[in-house]
Design an enzyme around this catalytic site. Sequence first.
Site, PDB file in Angstrom:
ATOM      1  N   ASP A 160       1.917   6.283   4.502  1.00 36.98           N
ATOM      2  CA  ASP A 160       2.390   7.580   4.019  1.00 36.98           C
ATOM      3  C   ASP A 160       2.469   7.594   2.558  1.00 36.98           C
ATOM      4  OD1 ASP A 160       3.027  10.544   3.928  1.00 36.98           O
ATOM      5  OD2 ASP A 160       4.874  10.009   4.016  1.00 36.98           O
ATOM      6  N   GLU A 411       7.979   0.019  10.005  1.00 36.95           N
ATOM      7  CA  GLU A 411       7.476   0.880  11.278  1.00 36.95           C
ATOM      8  C   GLU A 411       6.431   0.270  12.095  1.00 36.95           C
ATOM      9  OE1 GLU A 411       7.433   5.064  10.173  1.00 36.95           O
ATOM     10  OE2 GLU A 411       9.547   5.190  10.283  1.00 36.95           O
ATOM     11  N   TYR A 466      14.845  10.233  11.991  1.00 32.59           N
ATOM     12  CA  TYR A 466      14.494  11.621  11.106  1.00 32.59           C
ATOM     13  C   TYR A 466      14.787  12.795  12.117  1.00 32.59           C
ATOM     14  CZ  TYR A 466      12.022   9.498   7.518  1.00 32.59           C
ATOM     15  OH  TYR A 466      11.634   8.790   6.231  1.00 32.59           O
ATOM     16  N   GLU A 502      15.876   4.651   6.800  1.00 33.21           N
ATOM     17  CA  GLU A 502      15.080   6.020   6.283  1.00 33.21           C
ATOM     18  C   GLU A 502      15.915   7.031   7.066  1.00 33.21           C
ATOM     19  OE1 GLU A 502      10.863   6.047   6.426  1.00 33.21           O
ATOM     20  OE2 GLU A 502      10.629   4.307   5.598  1.00 33.21           O
TER      21      GLU A 502
HETATM   22  C1  BDP Z   1       8.357   6.969   7.692  1.00 32.91           C
HETATM   23  C2  BDP Z   1       7.678   6.180   6.788  1.00 32.91           C
HETATM   24  C3  BDP Z   1       7.563   6.544   5.319  1.00 32.91           C
HETATM   25  C4  BDP Z   1       7.240   8.189   5.330  1.00 32.91           C
HETATM   26  C5  BDP Z   1       8.386   8.801   5.982  1.00 32.91           C
HETATM   27  C6  BDP Z   1       8.128  10.229   6.013  1.00 32.91           C
HETATM   28  O1  BDP Z   1       8.333   4.732   6.933  1.00 32.91           O
HETATM   29  O2  BDP Z   1       6.644   5.943   4.595  1.00 32.91           O
HETATM   30  O3  BDP Z   1       6.802   8.354   4.118  1.00 32.91           O
HETATM   31  O4  BDP Z   1       8.153   8.317   7.391  1.00 32.91           O
HETATM   32  O5  BDP Z   1       7.575  10.794   7.018  1.00 32.91           O
HETATM   33  O6  BDP Z   1       7.896   6.880   8.922  1.00 32.91           O
HETATM   34  O7  BDP Z   1       8.472  11.103   5.087  1.00 32.91           O
END
Ligand code: BDP
Length: 604
Positions: A160, A411, A466, A502
């Site tokens: 991404d 990932e 997330y 993240e």
């Molecule tokens: C994660 C990835 C990262 C993406 C992020 C996203 O590690 O590179 O930019 O999600 O979705 O899956 O913002």
Amino acid sequence: MLKPRSTATRELVNLDGIWRFAVARDSACEPWTGPLDTRLEAPVPASYNDLFTDSAIRDHVGRVWYQRPVRVPRGWAGERVLLRVDAATHEGTVYVDDVLVARHVGGYTPFEADITEHVRPGGEFRLTIGVNNELTRVTMPPGSITVTQDGRRKQTYLHDFYNYAGLARSVWLYSKPAVHVDDITIVTGLDGATGTVDYSVETNAPAPVRVRALDAHGTEVAAAEGPNGTLRIDDVTPWRPGAAYLYDLVVDVLDGDGEVVDTVTEQFGVRTVEVRGSRFLINGEPFYFTGFGKHEDTPVRGKGHDDAYLVHDFQLMEWIGANSFRTSHYPYAEEVMEFADRHGIVVIDETAAVGLNLAVEAGLLGTPPRATFSDETFGDDTRAAHAQAIRELIARDKNHPSVVMWCIANEPSSNERGAREYFEPLVELTRTLDPTRPVTYAAVMFATHENDLIADLFDVLCVNRYYGWYIATGDLATAERYLEGDLRGWAGTFGKPIMVSEYGADTLPGLHSMWDAPWTEEYQLAYLEANHRAFDRIDALVGEHVWNFADFQTSNSIHRVGGNKKGVFTRERHPKAAAHALRRRWLPLGGRKPSPTGEYLKTE
Ligand code: BDP
């Protein structure tokens, strides 16, 4: 691999500036045999993609050419002459006049060519560098190239961030003596108030070696002879997060008469890193990571290294209370690593192995899932490229005190058949190359404590989560519950330190709402707070890295609006509302973890 520096026996010429530039429309023009016939010019260092108005250049798949004249200093007679390219993304081919002198695959690590036989002191030569941006199943990161119905080649990839390419870091010409230091490895330890410094020096020919450690004032604090040994520094000042202290290791190579023929200085910091139970210890003390996953990404320059952004980004990190960052998702410029060393910022150093996950592809595109690990997809040859990426990362960054952990993939499909067979040898390789630093990977959301097949191979479990964004969107109460359950699962199953590497929410600066509305500044703030409440209830959690430090460019997709907007700062580095909230949380912590009872982490 040593960074070239000017010393009493070595000279260094920087080749940055404006180079001639052309897009190779026809690969048959290789090897390069003459001056580049072009009106275009491009700066080095910079990615070339956003410089020009012609979209055919931005979207070009294949090779571009950079060219400039270079004069070898007259005084270099009798010296070896080397060219060093800090990065050619993703493949570089280097010509001195018409002679191919180097080819290197791997867009984020340096390479060199000894060009002594092809040049003469005082003479000028034509330096041409071809840079190919193609990503395939055997590059890191991987990608694939398809041909459209009208015959255009199109690059697709599973990561991404935009596939910026070109000469995004510096190019150097340097000299070194005939007998010289090839490499230095430094490993430090603490024995009470004494620092131990195991060193090992490689020379290109057998020769006496002398080493001296100098403190920050230039005072000699230890010395030894021989290519390997241990120095002891009494009353050592350790390198600490937020309180960097660097020593110089001066390495002299001598001739038979005891005269210095080569001298090289490598900086080091004395510190230890250790995982004990579910704690991450730096110098024996529990450390709690606060900070970000970052990107090398700025307007116009793309991934081009820029000292002004370097200084500014570190200022912003200090302002917000970030004590660390991850080099997501590739090794960053060496200037960044050196700055982190000097300023006491802790780094999780990552390879460019991002996108080894075809389940994500199926999820995003709605296509039938393909096996991630197979001979047709990511197999032995992919793993060989991955192993090479690990070797080059460690070779370049092993002496940086700021680097406390290697992250060998982001990932991957770690819950899929074949993941263990793919990763086990890579983890082993990493440990062989550097037995001193913990090893991790960043686990994707689909990989849970119940189905992940590789977690037990690693020292620290970094998880990208997330909840409240991709899952339980707009429902932060549910998100908080899910997240807590998820983290408790990892903690209970593996008994290792866990870090959320993240978590983040896309946010459009200036968009506001009274309610929990995704994309608003309020939502980013509330999202982070919900995550933090869950974090603070997990004893084994040793850190939090928000995704992302700043907004960054991605490829075109309906999932992205002008790029990824999960930045706490905009792409121009302006704070969103969440930046102030993070500052209030992080600054008082000073590397210690808050717990619901208000106590800080203790060593077990
Ligand atoms: C994660 C990835 C990262 C993406 C992020 C996203 O590690 O590179 O930019 O999600 O979705 O899956 O913002």
